[in-house]
Every structure is written in C-alpha cells, then in structure tokens.
Design an enzyme around this catalytic site. Structure first.
Site, PDB file in Angstrom:
ATOM      1  N   GLU A  63       9.358 -31.706  -0.353  1.00  0.00           N
ATOM      2  CA  GLU A  63       8.735 -32.613  -1.313  1.00  0.00           C
ATOM      3  C   GLU A  63       7.719 -31.844  -2.157  1.00  0.00           C
ATOM      4  OE1 GLU A  63       6.112 -36.762  -1.093  1.00  0.00           O
ATOM      5  OE2 GLU A  63       5.980 -35.273   0.513  1.00  0.00           O
ATOM      6  N   LYS A 121      11.841 -41.727  -3.868  1.00  0.00           N
ATOM      7  CA  LYS A 121      11.142 -42.296  -2.709  1.00  0.00           C
ATOM      8  C   LYS A 121      10.963 -43.798  -2.889  1.00  0.00           C
ATOM      9  CE  LYS A 121       6.980 -41.550   0.103  1.00  0.00           C
ATOM     10  NZ  LYS A 121       5.726 -40.763   0.231  1.00  0.00           N
ATOM     11  N   CYS A 127       8.868 -37.791   3.241  1.00  0.00           N
ATOM     12  CA  CYS A 127       7.537 -37.827   3.847  1.00  0.00           C
ATOM     13  C   CYS A 127       7.344 -39.041   4.751  1.00  0.00           C
ATOM     14  CB  CYS A 127       6.477 -37.746   2.759  1.00  0.00           C
ATOM     15  SG  CYS A 127       4.858 -37.188   3.380  1.00  0.00           S
TER      16      CYS A 127
END
Length: 558
Positions: A309, A371, A422
C-alpha cells in the site's frame, strides 16, 4: 413521663442522613477491590495479544470478568466491564501514541463502553442456569456491535485475534473469528463456573478434623457439591482442545511464485513519506535489484511481484515521473506487478482512491481495486467542517479517501488473487466476500510505517494468520516498512521481514479453490450466537421481574 421501653421518645432527633460525598466515599471503598481486580484482568487481556502473545491470559481475563460481575446489579456490572475495558484497550492501542495520547485515551474510552454494556449483560445472565454459555454468546454480541459501530466499527481487540496460534485457532475454519471468540469466552466462563463451584463448598464447610471425616467441609456431601466444578473444568479443557479435531484444508490446486517487495521508508511515524517520490524510488530500486539478481542467476524469476500500500506516493496517472519509474521497474522484472498507489478519484473532485493496480510489463496499468473501508479520522474525517474547527489536528487529513464498491479479486499474471488493503483484514465480511468472489490466495497490501515498532504490525499479522485458517488460503502481507510475511493456509508464518529494512521475499504459495465451512455459512453463526445472548438477557430480565413481583406480593400478605 418517660416513653415506654422499646419506643423512641417523640421528640428524639433523627440521625442525619449521610451526604452525597460520604455515600460516594463509601461506594468507592466498597468497590475498590473489585475494580482493582478488573483493571488487572484488563491488563492481562492486553498481554494475550501481540506483541506479547500470552494467549491463555485471554481465557483467564474472561473468567475474571464473569466472576467479578456474577450476582451484581446492572450498574455494578457495567462499571466492572468498563474498569476492565479501559486499561485493556489503552495497552492494546498504545500504538496510536504516534498520533497522540489523547487519541489513545479517546478511542480506548469509546471501545471500553462496549465492554461496559457487556459487563451489565454478564451480571444479568449470571442469575440463569448455564450462565457460562449465555455469557459466551454475549461476548460474540459485543464484538458484533463493536465491529460495526460507530463509523463502520473498529474490530481491534477481538478475543479471536489473541488466539491465532492457539489450539482454538482451527475453529476459524468452521465459523470464522466469531466462533473462536465464542470458544475462548465459553472456556473462560466454564473456568469461572468451576472456581465458583469449588470455592463455595469450602466456604460453607466449617472446621472438619481427620478424626471426624463426616464433619462439614469433608463429607460426601461436599464432594458431591464440588463435582459440578470438576465437570466444568473438564468441559473447559475439552473446549480448548476441540480445535485439534478440526481439519484445516491446506492442499494446493496449483502454485504460483511471488516476490514481495518491501522498499522501506526514511522517516517512521506521521511523516514517513519524506520528500515526494522517495517511497516510490525505494520500491523501484528494490525491484530493479531483484531484476538484476534474476538476470545474473542469483534469484528465481517469479510469476508476479507485489508492492505494498502507498508504494507509489504520487498519483502515477497525474505525475509522469512516477508513471515512468513504475514502468521502468515493471519492464525490468518482466512480470506483472501489483502496485499500491494513491490516485485522484476520477468522478469526485477532492477525493482520493487507495488503489491496488495490476501493472503489466507489456500493456501497462490495468485492473485495480479500491479500498472499501477507509479508516475514519485517518483516511477520512466524518463531520469534517464541524470537527476540524475543534480538533485542529484533523486538518492534517487534507483529502478524504473515497470507498471502493467491489471486492479485490484481481488477475495478476497466472494467479487470481484477492487484494485486501491494510486495516480491511480486520473486517470479516470484506475478506469473506473477496474469497467467495473467487480469490485463490489473499494479498494484504499495507503501510505500517506510521506505527512501526509499536506492536501494531504484529497485531495485524496475527489477523492475517487467522484469515488464512478461516478461508483455507495463503495470505501474503506486503508492507512498506514491515512486517511483510508469507502465511500458509494453516496459519503458519513461513517467512517474514524485519521492520524498517529493505527486503525482497520470494516464495511459492499454494492456490486453492475449495471453500471452508466458514466460507459457506458466512455471518450466520455470529448473528445466531449474538441473538441467543440477547434473548438470554431478556429471559433473565423477565424472570427477575417476576421474582420481584412475587416477593412484593408475599410481603404484602404478611
């Protein structure tokens, strides 16, 4: 004339009622020992999580809360739950001190309020038969609510995440993280039941002597009274060992060679980005070094390469220099690269997408994943106009991340991978939807540079281990600064990097198509267990009211 014996003189003054301060002081003194024990239990619960990994303490903390709330009022149970929850979350979330200790305290208080409600519920159901079972269901209900509220929830601190390398871990393949939490809470509740049952006969016993074995505390009656406690201990042990009976699917339908690139950062903490292009250059240089090693025979050529990321700290579609550097690295290594990049949202001005982009050496950038669950107050600011005036630190979050609307299943070279970015690895439904959509292995692209050497990367890696078992998939975690790792479908960490080093991990990982029981049943067990817990509270409340009315009626007839 004096008043009759036994009657107070008509003009005798009444004793003054204690003031509020006096009553409060008495309350504090009365509750101090129980509160202190709750605080110690909260600290023990924190030590069961990474980086300490003392997982048996999670069950002991559950047992302590059950004993401390047993037979208490709702208000007392709520206070005990809060007294456990606040130190627990403060220690667990201390990695937020990078942002500020006010953030640690604020989030800890919010999360501890959920445990306050749990404590009240445990006090209520402790009056029912089989109360360890209802208490375990309430732990699942508490986590269900905390995982979703407020602003999409914050699942950190689930009992399951303290048990990613324990005998209970395989249960995740049957019912996911909620079933592991249920098992931990049930084992802890049974332990509390055993303590209560074994202590009570001794407390009622009296002073037996060897010459009088039938005296109270030594006779057959006491042994019979202790039997439920012994049985509860045996049942708790059976619950803990039950995971060994659960098969964890690990057989590969296919394999793929991957290379994980951890480029490292120069400035850990809030200012990890440094100058523009610095993070991207680190990952490009590490990939070019890998390409050189492949060309000179020192490394095996992978089927695909994965960057973390934010590995491109500039939007490659807006900044030609960033685009060119990514192209250079991808062409040099000669295989598709999954690139993490922040990209301006194409439809909403001022918003940014947190993307994983498949970059092909021949055709360039292609499919991407955005995301779905941006972090509130970290990647977007709720009520920005109002809160930014009060909390000026929120102005550092200059642009809000825009949530994606589809799962992260991406074809990266020969492999169909599921991208999870994440903190999304903490959310059951995001990972489950990605697997059921066709992911044959999972990728967690993450940037933990802000929280390096705080314990947060270890906590996140533990979640990856649980997800591997839950879905029977290999999980590769790729971080800018560590911890990058390869996790087998049985949850074993095969390789991992050190923090704040440049590293390239190469591994051959299995690709799997089969579904676990947890994949098939989805969130059903979680909702069912939570509903049982709530219904047990309702039953305890109604039984209590009925008993109170009966007592009032009997007093009125006397």
């Amino acid at each position: 004339m004096s008043a009759p014996v036994g009657e107070a003189a008509p003009d005798a003054p009444r004793p003054p009622s204690p003031s509020r301060i006096t009553r409060f002081g008495r309350l504090v003194r009365r509750e101090a020992p129980r509160t202190g024990l709750a605080v110690l239990a909260g600290l023990a619960l924190a030590l069961s999580f990474p980086p300490y990994d003392l997982w048996p303490l999670s069950g002991l903390a559950v047992a302590a809360l059950a004993l401390l709330t047993r037979g208490r009022t709702l208000r007392q149970g709520a206070w005990t739950g809060f007294a456990l929850g606040l130190p627990f979350f403060f220690v667990l979330l201390r990695w937020l001190r990078v942002v500020g200790y006010d953030a640690v305290v604020g989030l800890s208080v919010i999360e501890a309020l959920f445990l306050a409600v749990l404590g009240a519920g445990l006090a209520l159901v402790s009056r029912l038969p089989a109360w360890p079972l209802w208490g375990a269901c309430l732990w699942v209900a508490e986590e269900l609510a905390r995982d979703r509220l407020p602003f999409g929830g914050f699942p950190w601190g689930r009992l399951a995440f303290a048990n990613t390398a324990s005998p209970l871990t395989p249960l995740a393949a049957l019912g996911g993280a909620p079933l592991v939490t249920f098992a931990v809470a049930l084992a802890g509740g049974l332990l509390a039941f055993a303590v209560a049952a074994l202590v009570r006969p001794r407390a009622l016993g009296g002073s037996a002597t060897p010459e009088d074995p039938e005296a109270p505390g030594r006779g057959p009656g006491t042994v019979r009274a202790a039997l439920p406690g012994v049985e509860a201990l045996a049942l708790a042990a059976a619950v803990v060992l039950a995971g060994y009976a659960v098969p964890v699917p690990t057989g590969a339908d296919d394999t793929v060679d991957v290379a994980l690139v951890q480029g490292n950062v120069q400035n850990p903490g809030m200012d990890f980005l440094g100058r523009p292009m610095m993070i991207l250059d680190n990952h490009v240089d590490a990939t070019l070094a890998l390409a050189k090693d492949i060309k000179e025979g020192r490394a095996r050529k992978p089927d695909l390469v994965i960057w973390p990321e934010n590995s491109s700290d500039l939007d490659p579609f807006r900044y030609g220099q960033a685009y060119a550097r990514i192209e250079e690295a991808v062409k040099a290594v000669g295989v598709p690269v999954l690139v993490g990049a922040l990209v301006d949202h194409p439809g909403k001005s001022g918003y940014v997408d947190n993307n994983g982009i498949v970059w092909d050496p021949r055709t360039g950038p292609g499919a991407s994943y955005t995301k779905q669950h941006p972090v509130p107050f970290g990647e977007y600011v709720p009520f920005r106009d109002q809160l930014s005036k009060v909390i000026t630190r929120l102005q550092r979050v200059q642009r809000d991340f825009y949530p994606g609307d589809h799962t992260g299943v991406l074809q990266v070279g020969p492999a169909r991978l599921g991208d999870v970015i994440c903190f999304e690895v903490a959310y059951d439904e995001i990972v489950r939807d990605t697997v059921t959509a066709g992911a044959r292995a999972l990728v967690v692209q993450t940037n933990n540079a802000t929280y390096g050497r705080t314990g947060q990367p270890e906590q996140q890696l533990a979640m990856s281990r649980l997800r591997a078992v839950e879905h029977g998939r290999s999980v590769v975690t790729v971080a800018t600064s560590g911890i990058s790792a390869v996790v087998a479908p049985d949850g074993e960490v095969l390789q991992r990097s050190e923090e704040f080093t440049r590293d390239v991990i190469q591994a051959r990982i299995p690709l799997r198509d089969g579904a676990t029981v947890a994949d098939r049943v989805g969130a059903g067990p979680e909702w069912a267990l939570a509903m049982v817990g709530l219904l047990s509270c309702a039953a305890a409340f109604l039984i209590g009211r009925r008993g109170h009315r009966r007592d009032v009626k009997e007093k009125g007839q006397q």
